[in-house]
Write a protein that holds these residues in place. Structure first.
Motif, PDB file in Angstrom:
ATOM      1  N   LEU A  95      68.325  33.768  60.795  1.00  0.00           N
ATOM      2  CA  LEU A  95      67.007  33.975  61.379  1.00  0.00           C
ATOM      3  C   LEU A  95      65.925  33.991  60.299  1.00  0.00           C
ATOM      4  O   LEU A  95      66.047  34.704  59.307  1.00  0.00           O
ATOM      5  CB  LEU A  95      67.000  35.306  62.133  1.00  0.00           C
ATOM      6  N   HIS A  96      64.870  33.200  60.474  1.00  0.00           N
ATOM      7  CA  HIS A  96      63.721  33.283  59.580  1.00  0.00           C
ATOM      8  C   HIS A  96      62.516  32.624  60.240  1.00  0.00           C
ATOM      9  O   HIS A  96      62.652  31.899  61.229  1.00  0.00           O
ATOM     10  CB  HIS A  96      64.005  32.640  58.210  1.00  0.00           C
ATOM     11  N   LEU A  97      61.341  32.901  59.690  1.00  0.00           N
ATOM     12  CA  LEU A  97      60.114  32.339  60.235  1.00  0.00           C
ATOM     13  C   LEU A  97      59.967  30.873  59.827  1.00  0.00           C
ATOM     14  O   LEU A  97      60.292  30.492  58.703  1.00  0.00           O
ATOM     15  CB  LEU A  97      58.900  33.117  59.740  1.00  0.00           C
ATOM     16  N   LEU A  98      59.458  30.076  60.750  1.00  0.00           N
ATOM     17  CA  LEU A  98      59.108  28.691  60.491  1.00  0.00           C
ATOM     18  C   LEU A  98      57.592  28.545  60.576  1.00  0.00           C
ATOM     19  O   LEU A  98      56.897  29.452  61.042  1.00  0.00           O
ATOM     20  CB  LEU A  98      59.761  27.773  61.530  1.00  0.00           C
ATOM     21  N   THR A 187      45.564  12.532  56.869  1.00  0.00           N
ATOM     22  CA  THR A 187      46.844  13.097  57.296  1.00  0.00           C
ATOM     23  C   THR A 187      47.448  13.839  56.118  1.00  0.00           C
ATOM     24  O   THR A 187      47.752  13.241  55.084  1.00  0.00           O
ATOM     25  CB  THR A 187      47.794  12.003  57.781  1.00  0.00           C
ATOM     26  N   LYS A 188      47.608  15.136  56.271  1.00  0.00           N
ATOM     27  CA  LYS A 188      48.114  15.971  55.184  1.00  0.00           C
ATOM     28  C   LYS A 188      49.616  15.801  55.007  1.00  0.00           C
ATOM     29  O   LYS A 188      50.113  15.691  53.877  1.00  0.00           O
ATOM     30  CB  LYS A 188      47.780  17.441  55.456  1.00  0.00           C
ATOM     31  N   ALA A 189      50.357  15.796  56.096  1.00  0.00           N
ATOM     32  CA  ALA A 189      51.814  15.802  56.005  1.00  0.00           C
ATOM     33  C   ALA A 189      52.397  15.264  57.299  1.00  0.00           C
ATOM     34  O   ALA A 189      51.743  15.291  58.350  1.00  0.00           O
ATOM     35  CB  ALA A 189      52.319  17.224  55.743  1.00  0.00           C
ATOM     36  N   PRO A 190      53.645  14.793  57.270  1.00  0.00           N
ATOM     37  CA  PRO A 190      54.276  14.312  58.498  1.00  0.00           C
ATOM     38  C   PRO A 190      54.511  15.432  59.505  1.00  0.00           C
ATOM     39  O   PRO A 190      54.611  16.615  59.142  1.00  0.00           O
ATOM     40  CB  PRO A 190      55.611  13.742  58.010  1.00  0.00           C
ATOM     41  N   VAL A 191      54.600  15.059  60.756  1.00  0.00           N
ATOM     42  CA  VAL A 191      54.949  16.001  61.818  1.00  0.00           C
ATOM     43  C   VAL A 191      56.279  16.683  61.484  1.00  0.00           C
ATOM     44  O   VAL A 191      57.231  16.030  61.047  1.00  0.00           O
ATOM     45  CB  VAL A 191      55.057  15.257  63.167  1.00  0.00           C
ATOM     46  N   MET A 192      56.328  17.988  61.660  1.00  0.00           N
ATOM     47  CA  MET A 192      57.526  18.812  61.467  1.00  0.00           C
ATOM     48  C   MET A 192      57.826  19.149  60.000  1.00  0.00           C
ATOM     49  O   MET A 192      58.820  19.810  59.707  1.00  0.00           O
ATOM     50  CB  MET A 192      58.769  18.160  62.079  1.00  0.00           C
ATOM     51  N   SER A 193      56.977  18.704  59.063  1.00  0.00           N
ATOM     52  CA  SER A 193      57.310  18.910  57.651  1.00  0.00           C
ATOM     53  C   SER A 193      56.733  20.188  57.056  1.00  0.00           C
ATOM     54  O   SER A 193      57.113  20.570  55.942  1.00  0.00           O
ATOM     55  CB  SER A 193      56.829  17.716  56.815  1.00  0.00           C
ATOM     56  N   ALA A 194      55.819  20.867  57.737  1.00  0.00           N
ATOM     57  CA  ALA A 194      55.196  22.065  57.178  1.00  0.00           C
ATOM     58  C   ALA A 194      56.215  23.188  57.033  1.00  0.00           C
ATOM     59  O   ALA A 194      57.121  23.346  57.857  1.00  0.00           O
ATOM     60  CB  ALA A 194      54.040  22.521  58.062  1.00  0.00           C
ATOM     61  N   VAL A 195      56.045  23.977  55.970  1.00  0.00           N
ATOM     62  CA  VAL A 195      56.876  25.155  55.776  1.00  0.00           C
ATOM     63  C   VAL A 195      56.095  26.389  56.199  1.00  0.00           C
ATOM     64  O   VAL A 195      54.868  26.378  56.260  1.00  0.00           O
ATOM     65  CB  VAL A 195      57.360  25.279  54.312  1.00  0.00           C
ATOM     66  N   ALA A 259      51.953  24.395  53.640  1.00  0.00           N
ATOM     67  CA  ALA A 259      52.396  25.664  54.219  1.00  0.00           C
ATOM     68  C   ALA A 259      51.417  26.098  55.300  1.00  0.00           C
ATOM     69  O   ALA A 259      50.194  26.029  55.095  1.00  0.00           O
ATOM     70  CB  ALA A 259      52.507  26.743  53.147  1.00  0.00           C
ATOM     71  N   ILE A 260      51.942  26.534  56.444  1.00  0.00           N
ATOM     72  CA  ILE A 260      51.119  26.986  57.566  1.00  0.00           C
ATOM     73  C   ILE A 260      51.745  28.255  58.133  1.00  0.00           C
ATOM     74  O   ILE A 260      52.958  28.347  58.299  1.00  0.00           O
ATOM     75  CB  ILE A 260      51.025  25.910  58.672  1.00  0.00           C
ATOM     76  N   GLY A 261      50.890  29.255  58.466  1.00  0.00           N
ATOM     77  CA  GLY A 261      51.431  30.456  59.083  1.00  0.00           C
ATOM     78  C   GLY A 261      50.602  31.705  58.777  1.00  0.00           C
ATOM     79  O   GLY A 261      49.504  31.606  58.257  1.00  0.00           O
ATOM     80  N   PRO A 262      51.126  32.890  59.068  1.00  0.00           N
ATOM     81  CA  PRO A 262      52.459  33.065  59.634  1.00  0.00           C
ATOM     82  C   PRO A 262      52.555  32.732  61.128  1.00  0.00           C
ATOM     83  O   PRO A 262      53.583  32.282  61.602  1.00  0.00           O
ATOM     84  CB  PRO A 262      52.755  34.538  59.378  1.00  0.00           C
TER      85      PRO A 262
END
Length: 393
Positions: A95-98, A187-195, A259-262
């Motif tokens: 378990l961890h945050l995405l 476009t900063k980054a591909p879809v689904m690639s952010a940490v 990086a995006i979040g939390p």
């Protein structure tokens, strides 16, 4: 708020978390895949009944109302437990945050603050050589001054200044997007690639002059409606982009460089776009060598409104069927020397970067090389296969 990786939810959540509507994603070991969640104190609630992805959930009408009855959504984990596992070096199958976004496009606005505008011009003139930055900074500010904040982008005054600077041989492509009519949207980054929170952020191994970029990130639906916001680190390689703006992709898009979040905080009566416009973002960088940096980026100093940036990104000219995340830019322009006189700031491996604001909480990541950190492996195909196995498609 404390620095370092938190195990107490209060250290990463908004100051008024008790009334904030916060959605995000976790890696859910029960299903070996991501689960969209709602934050309810220290409880993370599974909201996949509203949609299998965060991007689809955010398209729902009256979403805040749907989420108000938290008892409708089953508990999936505690936030404390997720935080314990959300740090570099922990077992990524647990378990961890995405990052809270999934299928949304990841877009970014460049040169939206005057403070960073001049630094971009300096990067360009230095051709990626940090040792030349101080001299060029003096020369450029001698011509254009150090305060362009009174210039409205696209105005007649901006056009007049452009004419003068061209005559002096001092016009720049960064000034073009900084005070010209058209914003830089890329476009900063591909879809689904952010940490997400706690993950490594990556620097391409060729870079020796780089920095974090603390930013507010808007959440926008497929209809162009701004429904919430979160925090982001638009990691930047100053030496790479400085050599040529055509190297923007190499400077901005690397493993772990976004990086995006939390969590995404949804707009409601207590949190609106006006809150975002008045936010002050605090950033701290703490190195293993004892180095410490504090900086503040004030959204009130942005040269283009968030609405105008969104309107330049989406419309009849460009659609985003799954919505998009939009980095709004930063005024952070690190000029204090680290590692050598005249070289300005650059990262060292192991740096902890903390980005925070009271209304959105805190995002913390650790810096390492893009070719050393965990590779990006869970993309769109993996997500679709995982959701199909779970019967959510």
């Amino acid at each position: 708020m404390t620095t370092g990786f938190a195990t107490n939810p209060a250290d990463i959540l908004p100051e008024d978390a008790n009334r904030a509507v916060l959605v995000g994603r976790i890696w859910d070991p029960r299903v070996s895949g991501p689960t969209p969640v709602l934050v309810d104190g220290d409880t993370l609630r599974d909201i996949s009944k509203l949609g299998p992805t965060v991007s689809e959930i955010l398209e729902r009408d009256k979403l805040v109302e749907h989420l108000s009855n938290t008892a409708d959504f089953p508990t999936v984990a505690s936030l404390s437990e997720a935080l314990e596992q959300s740090r570099p070096g922990t077992d990524q199958s647990s378990l961890h945050l995405l990052a809270p976004n999934d299928l949304q496009a990841i877009k970014a606005s460049g040169v939206t603050f005057v403070a960073s505008l001049l630094e971009r011009v300096i990067e360009e003139q230095a051709r990626g050589d940090a040792s030349k930055a101080d001299q060029i900074r003096t020369e450029i500010t001698g011509i254009v001054g150090d305060d362009l904040s009174q210039i409205e982008p696209g105005s007649q005054k901006a056009a007049d200044i452009k004419k003068i600077l061209i005559e002096k041989g001092a016009w720049s492509q960064y000034l073009e997007v900084g005070i010209g009519p058209d914003a830089e949207i890329f476009t900063k980054a591909p879809v689904m690639s952010a940490v997400g929170y706690g993950a490594h952020v990556g620097l391409h191994p060729i870079s020796n002059w780089n920095n974090p970029e603390p930013e507010v990130v808007l959440t926008v639906t497929s209809l162009g409606k701004i429904v919430g916001a979160t925090l982001g680190n638009d990691v930047n390689l100053r030496d790479v982009e400085g050599r040529s703006a055509l190297l923007l992709g190499k400077a901005k898009d690397n493993n772990g460089s976004c990086a995006i979040g939390p969590f995404i905080r949804l707009f409601d009566d207590h949190f609106t776009l006006e809150t975002v416009k008045s936010a002050d973002l605090a950033m701290a960088v703490d190195g293993n060598d004892g180095y410490h940096l504090d900086a503040v980026s004030s959204m009130s100093q942005i040269s283009r409104t968030p609405e105008s940036l969104v309107s330049q990104a989406i419309g009849r000219h460009h659609q985003y069927p799954d919505g998009f995340m939009l980095f709004l830019g930063t005024m952070f322009a690190p000029t204090d020397d680290r590692g050598g006189s005249g070289k300005g700031f650059t990262h060292e491996m192991g740096d902890l970067v903390s980005i925070s604001t009271p209304s959105l909480g805190k995002l913390v990541n650790q810096v390492d090389r893009s070719d050393v950190i965990n590779p990006w492996q869970f993309g769109i195909t993996a997500l679709m296969n995982n959701l199909a196995r779970r019967g959510l498609l």
